[in-house]
Design a protein around this motif. Structure first.
Motif, short mmCIF file in Angstrom:
data_model
loop_
_atom_site.label_atom_id
_atom_site.label_comp_id
_atom_site.label_asym_id
_atom_site.label_seq_id
_atom_site.Cartn_x
_atom_site.Cartn_y
_atom_site.Cartn_z
N GLY A 1 -31.36 0.32 4.70
CA GLY A 1 -30.22 0.28 3.79
C GLY A 1 -29.67 -1.13 3.72
N VAL A 2 -29.44 -1.62 2.52
CA VAL A 2 -28.90 -2.96 2.31
C VAL A 2 -27.52 -2.82 1.69
CG1 VAL A 2 -29.30 -5.24 1.31
CG2 VAL A 2 -31.25 -3.78 1.91
N SER A 3 -26.49 -3.22 2.40
CA SER A 3 -25.12 -3.11 1.90
C SER A 3 -24.69 -4.43 1.27
CB SER A 3 -24.16 -2.71 3.02
OG SER A 3 -23.79 -3.83 3.80
N GLY A 4 -23.42 -4.53 0.87
CA GLY A 4 -22.97 -5.67 0.11
C GLY A 4 -22.56 -6.89 0.90
N ASP B 1 -38.63 3.23 3.36
CA ASP B 1 -37.82 3.77 2.27
C ASP B 1 -36.62 2.83 2.10
OD1 ASP B 1 -39.55 5.90 2.22
OD2 ASP B 1 -37.98 7.43 2.18
N LEU B 2 -36.37 2.37 0.91
CA LEU B 2 -35.35 1.34 0.67
C LEU B 2 -34.21 1.90 -0.15
CD1 LEU B 2 -34.48 -1.66 0.80
CD2 LEU B 2 -35.84 -2.01 -1.30
N VAL B 3 -32.98 1.62 0.33
CA VAL B 3 -31.76 1.97 -0.40
C VAL B 3 -30.94 0.70 -0.55
CG1 VAL B 3 -29.69 3.39 -0.49
CG2 VAL B 3 -31.77 4.30 0.58
N VAL B 4 -30.69 0.30 -1.77
CA VAL B 4 -29.94 -0.92 -2.07
C VAL B 4 -28.61 -0.52 -2.71
CG1 VAL B 4 -29.94 -3.10 -3.34
CG2 VAL B 4 -32.07 -2.23 -2.37
N SER B 5 -27.50 -0.82 -2.05
CA SER B 5 -26.21 -0.40 -2.57
C SER B 5 -25.85 -1.18 -3.83
CB SER B 5 -25.12 -0.59 -1.52
OG SER B 5 -24.77 -1.96 -1.39
N PHE C 1 -31.58 -7.14 -9.18
CA PHE C 1 -32.36 -6.00 -8.70
C PHE C 1 -32.15 -4.84 -9.66
CE2 PHE C 1 -33.75 -2.53 -6.06
CZ PHE C 1 -34.77 -3.09 -5.31
N ARG C 2 -33.23 -4.47 -10.37
CA ARG C 2 -33.15 -3.47 -11.43
C ARG C 2 -33.97 -2.24 -11.05
NH1 ARG C 2 -35.90 -7.50 -15.44
NH2 ARG C 2 -37.09 -7.70 -13.50
N ASP C 3 -33.39 -1.07 -11.29
CA ASP C 3 -34.09 0.17 -10.96
C ASP C 3 -35.44 0.26 -11.65
OD1 ASP C 3 -32.08 1.00 -9.28
OD2 ASP C 3 -31.12 2.30 -10.76
N ALA C 4 -35.47 -0.09 -12.93
CA ALA C 4 -36.69 0.07 -13.71
C ALA C 4 -37.77 -0.94 -13.32
CB ALA C 4 -36.38 -0.05 -15.20
N GLY D 1 -46.05 -0.57 0.41
CA GLY D 1 -45.61 0.37 1.44
C GLY D 1 -44.16 0.78 1.33
N VAL D 2 -43.52 0.45 0.20
CA VAL D 2 -42.09 0.71 0.03
C VAL D 2 -41.87 1.82 -1.00
CG1 VAL D 2 -39.86 -0.27 -0.62
CG2 VAL D 2 -41.55 -1.69 0.56
N ARG D 3 -40.96 2.73 -0.67
CA ARG D 3 -40.48 3.72 -1.62
C ARG D 3 -39.00 3.46 -1.86
NH1 ARG D 3 -41.15 10.35 -1.23
NH2 ARG D 3 -40.38 10.81 -3.34
N TYR D 4 -38.60 3.37 -3.09
CA TYR D 4 -37.23 2.99 -3.43
C TYR D 4 -36.43 4.21 -3.89
CZ TYR D 4 -33.37 1.20 -6.23
OH TYR D 4 -32.14 0.98 -6.78
N TRP D 5 -35.18 4.27 -3.40
CA TRP D 5 -34.26 5.33 -3.80
C TRP D 5 -32.98 4.69 -4.34
CZ3 TRP D 5 -36.18 10.21 -3.45
CH2 TRP D 5 -37.20 10.44 -2.54
N ASN D 6 -32.52 5.16 -5.48
CA ASN D 6 -31.27 4.66 -6.06
C ASN D 6 -30.09 5.09 -5.19
OD1 ASN D 6 -28.76 5.04 -7.85
ND2 ASN D 6 -30.09 3.78 -9.14
N ALA D 7 -29.17 4.17 -4.95
CA ALA D 7 -28.04 4.45 -4.07
C ALA D 7 -27.11 5.52 -4.61
CB ALA D 7 -27.24 3.16 -3.82
N GLY D 8 -27.17 5.79 -5.91
CA GLY D 8 -26.33 6.83 -6.48
C GLY D 8 -26.96 8.20 -6.48
N ASP D 9 -28.20 8.29 -6.01
CA ASP D 9 -28.93 9.55 -6.04
C ASP D 9 -28.70 10.33 -4.74
OD1 ASP D 9 -30.63 11.65 -6.40
OD2 ASP D 9 -32.48 10.46 -6.43
N LEU D 10 -27.67 11.17 -4.74
CA LEU D 10 -27.34 11.92 -3.53
C LEU D 10 -28.25 13.14 -3.33
CD1 LEU D 10 -23.45 11.73 -3.55
CD2 LEU D 10 -25.05 10.50 -2.10
#
Length: 216
Positions: free
Chosen positions: A6-9, A31-35, A50-53, A80-89
């Protein structure tokens, strides 16, 4: 099973890049989560949006950049990275049944520290940290702030009591640093030490005085 990063601000996106590179070099899945706040910090510190698309292209550019901001410093394979949007609960890491080795929050802002300590789960990063604690998995929190006030210190103690490892982003000099990247890699290495991940990011203390003066 992946490590969740997790990468915070907080300032310190080079720390996150060094940890990600080392995990991937060790053959670990990530698994990567970018706030949302960290995107602003990343833009400010590197000029990268950093863009989701286009997260793979943006992540590859980020990881290839050195701590001094020079592009193309490192080879970056993000397969080897899977990305998850920080707003996707509803994302995988939001559930305790999702398999993971643990979570590394690097850098961790004081707002992130407070949210995790209080169990707020306001975004996927905080929710995943709460899941990591409740499942008794490894949680490493690389707090990057100075000075620290009493409230934040109490939050850090609460995280320690809950089983997290608190790793301040405090570079050391006994390893013989000659470049800003060496200082960044020391902190990243200590984060990975807390998680039990092997790496070769810094020269370890061997009980011999003067070792830091032996420059390669």
């Amino acid at each position: 099973m992946p490590w969740i990063v997790g990468v915070s601000g907080a300032s310190g996106t080079p720390y996150a890049a060094a940890v990600l590179r080392a995990l991937l070099a060790a053959g670990e899945a990530v698994d990567l989560v970018v706030s949302r706040a960290s995107r602003l910090t990343l833009l400010d510190e590197t000029g990268i949006s950093f863009r989701d698309a286009h997260w793979q292209d943006d992540l590859r550019e980020w990881l290839a950049r050195g701590a001094d901001g020079k592009p193309g410093t490192f080879a970056a394979d993000v397969s080897g990275v899977r990305y998850w949007n920080a707003g996707d609960l509803a994302a995988g890491p939001s559930s305790g049944s999702y398999p993971a080795k643990g979570m590394l929050i690097v850098p961790a802002s004081t707002a992130c520290v407070a949210g995790v300590a209080l169990g707020l789960s306001k975004d996927l990063l905080q929710r995943t940290a709460s899941v990591t604690l409740k499942e008794r998995r490894t949680l490493v929190v690389a707090v990057r702030e100075t000075p620290l006030n009493g409230q934040t210190l109490r939050h850090l103690v609460a995280l320690d009591d809950a089983g997290a490892s608190v790793v301040p982003a405090s570079p050391a000099f006994y390893a013989g640093a000659t470049h800003i990247q060496d200082l960044v890699d020391f902190v990243a290495g200590r984060v990975l030490d807390a998680a039990g991940v092997e790496h070769g990011l810094y020269r370890r203390w061997r009980g011999e005085l003067g070792g830091g003066a032996d420059r390669p």
